[in-house]
Design an enzyme around this catalytic site. Structure first.
Site, short mmCIF file in Angstrom:
data_model
loop_
_atom_site.label_atom_id
_atom_site.label_comp_id
_atom_site.label_asym_id
_atom_site.label_seq_id
_atom_site.Cartn_x
_atom_site.Cartn_y
_atom_site.Cartn_z
N CYS A 55 38.00 46.13 45.89
CA CYS A 55 38.58 47.47 45.64
C CYS A 55 37.20 48.04 45.15
O CYS A 55 36.44 47.66 43.91
CB CYS A 55 39.68 47.37 44.71
SG CYS A 55 41.04 46.77 45.49
N CYS A 80 36.52 48.26 41.17
CA CYS A 80 36.56 47.18 40.45
C CYS A 80 35.52 46.19 41.09
O CYS A 80 35.43 45.04 40.82
CB CYS A 80 37.89 46.29 40.71
SG CYS A 80 39.07 46.85 39.93
N CYS A 130 41.64 37.85 41.49
CA CYS A 130 42.55 38.88 41.39
C CYS A 130 44.01 38.22 41.27
O CYS A 130 45.21 39.25 41.03
CB CYS A 130 42.37 39.77 42.78
SG CYS A 130 42.77 39.01 44.23
N CYS A 147 47.78 45.59 38.00
CA CYS A 147 47.36 46.67 39.45
C CYS A 147 47.21 45.24 40.42
O CYS A 147 47.69 45.65 41.63
CB CYS A 147 46.00 47.23 38.85
SG CYS A 147 45.59 48.34 40.34
N CYS A 148 46.34 44.29 40.39
CA CYS A 148 46.23 43.33 41.15
C CYS A 148 47.54 42.72 41.82
O CYS A 148 47.53 42.39 42.80
CB CYS A 148 45.34 42.23 40.90
SG CYS A 148 43.47 42.80 40.79
FE1 SF4 Z 1 43.63 47.29 41.29
FE2 SF4 Z 1 41.12 46.78 41.02
FE3 SF4 Z 1 43.14 44.77 41.65
FE4 SF4 Z 1 42.07 46.34 43.30
S1 SF4 Z 1 40.75 44.81 42.42
S2 SF4 Z 1 44.32 46.17 42.96
S3 SF4 Z 1 41.93 48.56 41.98
S4 SF4 Z 1 42.70 46.10 39.80
#
Ligand code: SF4
Length: 233
Positions: A197, A200, A222, A111-112
């Site tokens: 975010c 998280c 991240c 996701c990151c």
């Molecule tokens: Fe995704 Fe969490 Fe990374 Fe944001 S911090 S990009 S929501 S995994």
């Protein structure tokens, strides 16, 4: 330019003098600051704004930030007339969740990668100096941070990564912010120490480690500060 030497030189300088030294060594450099609008980023923004108001603020707009973060970003961008660039992922949150599910739960690193690292890689390409609000005290992963590092992007381009506050502690950040009447993200008033975010970010579980509230304590970075390669100088 000897980056190692200049980094050593900056080690004994206050952020204002360190910034001056960096700018004197790079007269026509194209400058950006990655900012999540946290307190450290606002201090660096304040310093740069006084000296090089044409710099670009890169905000990694993951689509998952707190509503308060978006509101504060927009407020400060307007009040300080910032050159804001929202670095966007290839897919919207809805498109990603529909295709891949809730990645921040199943695969936060992916996701990151999709929502932060890849947009940042492209966004950094036009710049010669990348300022950050990183501090050594923030996390064990940042303990060896140098004030100036030479970083190679995946395309092969190199740029300076400059962290003027590397040696500052939390109190110094807030002293500067208060002395200069810099407003702050409202989440700090609720006890958050590191704000990213919303899914998280939680209150820190270890007061000695401000980033212990990120990703439920399962990871500390991240990837935006580890994807580029630090070149030996
Ligand atoms: Fe995704 Fe969490 Fe990374 Fe944001 S911090 S990009 S929501 S995994």
């Amino acid at each position: 330019m000897d980056v190692h030497r200049i980094s050593e030189e900056l080690e004994n300088l206050a952020p204002e003098q360190a910034l001056e030294t960096v700018l004197m060594a790079n007269h026509s450099a194209r400058i950006c600051l990655t900012s999540s609008f946290q307190a450290e980023d606002m201090v660096v923004t304040h310093l740069l704004r006084n000296r090089r108001p044409d710099f670009v603020v890169l905000f990694l707009d993951t689509g998952y930030h707190f509503r308060q973060t978006y509101e504060y970003r927009d407020l400060m961008t307007k009040q300080w007339s910032l050159n804001l660039v929202n670095a966007l992922p290839a897919q919207s949150v809805a498109e990603q969740e529909s295709e891949l599910g809730i990645l921040y739960r199943s695969e936060p690193t992916r996701c990151c990668q999709l929502r932060k690292v890849e947009p940042l890689m492209s966004a950094l390409e036009p710049f010669d100096i990348w300022f950050t609000g990183l501090r050594r005290e923030q996390s064990p992963t940042r303990r060896n941070l140098k004030k100036v590092e030479l970083h190679r992007l995946p395309t092969g381009r190199s740029l300076w990564k400059v962290s003027l506050l590397a040696d500052w502690n939390w109190e110094q950040v807030w002293q500067y912010a208060n002395a200069n009447a810099i407003p702050h993200l409202p989440q700090y008033d609720e006890g958050y120490l590191s704000i990213g975010c919303q899914p998280c970010t939680a209150l820190p579980s270890d007061p000695q480690n401000p980033r212990s509230g990120r990703w439920g304590g399962t990871k500390l970075e991240c990837g935006i500060h580890t994807f580029s390669t630090q070149e030996e100088t």
